[in-house]
Motif scaffolding. Structure first.
Motif, PDB file in Angstrom:
ATOM      1  N   GLU A 152      -7.170  -0.193  -3.054  1.00 45.99           N
ATOM      2  CA  GLU A 152      -7.145  -0.213  -1.597  1.00 45.99           C
ATOM      3  C   GLU A 152      -5.769   0.176  -1.080  1.00 45.99           C
ATOM      4  N   ALA A 153      -5.123   1.155  -1.706  1.00 46.52           N
ATOM      5  CA  ALA A 153      -3.761   1.529  -1.356  1.00 46.52           C
ATOM      6  C   ALA A 153      -3.727   2.753  -0.457  1.00 46.52           C
ATOM      7  N   SER A 154      -4.523   2.783   0.574  1.00 46.82           N
ATOM      8  CA  SER A 154      -4.551   3.941   1.459  1.00 46.82           C
ATOM      9  C   SER A 154      -3.567   3.759   2.601  1.00 46.82           C
ATOM     10  N   ASN A 161       0.816  -1.217   0.000  1.00 40.15           N
ATOM     11  CA  ASN A 161       0.000   0.000   0.000  1.00 40.15           C
ATOM     12  C   ASN A 161       0.849   1.266   0.000  1.00 40.15           C
ATOM     13  N   GLU A 220      -8.221   5.071   5.730  1.00 38.04           N
ATOM     14  CA  GLU A 220      -9.032   4.003   5.156  1.00 38.04           C
ATOM     15  C   GLU A 220     -10.430   4.479   4.767  1.00 38.04           C
ATOM     16  N   LEU A 241      -4.426   4.307  -5.981  1.00 39.98           N
ATOM     17  CA  LEU A 241      -4.792   5.053  -4.776  1.00 39.98           C
ATOM     18  C   LEU A 241      -6.278   5.371  -4.746  1.00 39.98           C
TER      19      LEU A 241
END
Length: 188
Positions: free
Chosen positions: A135-137, A3, A142, A131
């Motif tokens: 789901e790359a937070s 992530n 989130e 991003l």
């Protein structure tokens, strides 16, 4: 760790943009050298940041809303804006006024045009897509929506660019001063 890669890519591209003289360090250094004040080079970073951020934010917004951006059209529009500004600046009545340095608005505009013309925001698209759509937070983000993540990415990108731009511009000003003293010359 997976992530974190898009965020590192955004910061890395920002640092790379900071090394490019067209993105502002040359302009900032010129401001500092012209005024004989290294702090003036750092004061030039705010308008540079405003122009660069506006250009990158346009592309980030297009990614979030799924709009297509045609790079050629973007380059033609920014090139036309640059030509119009040059004609307007050179059409001033006195030659001395035409040689006057750009103000803060001019510096922001040239930063916007350069970032748009060479596709600064378009370089971020490969990092923005995971991003904003994936789901790359980061931890604590989130619940953030795609627009908040895109704006955070623009902020990280701009901070990295400004850090490198400021370092290079300050280094150039310092180097010119040291070399002038070393060679025994006074700067004009």
């Amino acid at each position: 760790m997976a992530n974190l890669w898009p965020w590192l890519a955004v910061a890395g591209v920002g640092a790379l943009h900071g090394l490019n003289p067209a993105n502002g360090w040359a302009w900032a250094a010129a401001w500092g050298l012209r005024s004989r004040d290294r702090a003036q080079a750092l004061r030039a970073l705010l308008p540079i940041a405003a122009g660069h951020t506006a250009s990158v934010a346009l592309v980030a917004g297009a990614v979030v809303w799924g709009s297509a951006m045609d790079r050629f059209t973007l380059q033609v529009l920014t090139g036309g804006l640059l030509a119009a500004c040059a004609v307007l600046h050179l059409s001033r009545r006195s030659p001395r006024a035409a040689r006057a340095p750009a103000g803060k608005a001019g510096l922001a505009l040239v930063s916007f045009m350069m970032a748009s013309a060479h596709g600064a925001g378009l370089m971020l698209v490969p990092a923005l897509v995971p991003l904003c759509a994936g789901e790359a937070s980061l931890a604590g983000m989130e619940g953030a929506g795609p627009l908040a993540l895109a704006l955070a990415a623009v902020g990280v990108h701009t901070a990295a660019m400004l850090a490198v731009t400021g370092l290079v511009a300050s280094g150039v000003c310092c180097g010119v001063d040291v070399s002038a003293r070393w060679l025994g010359h006074r700067r004009p």
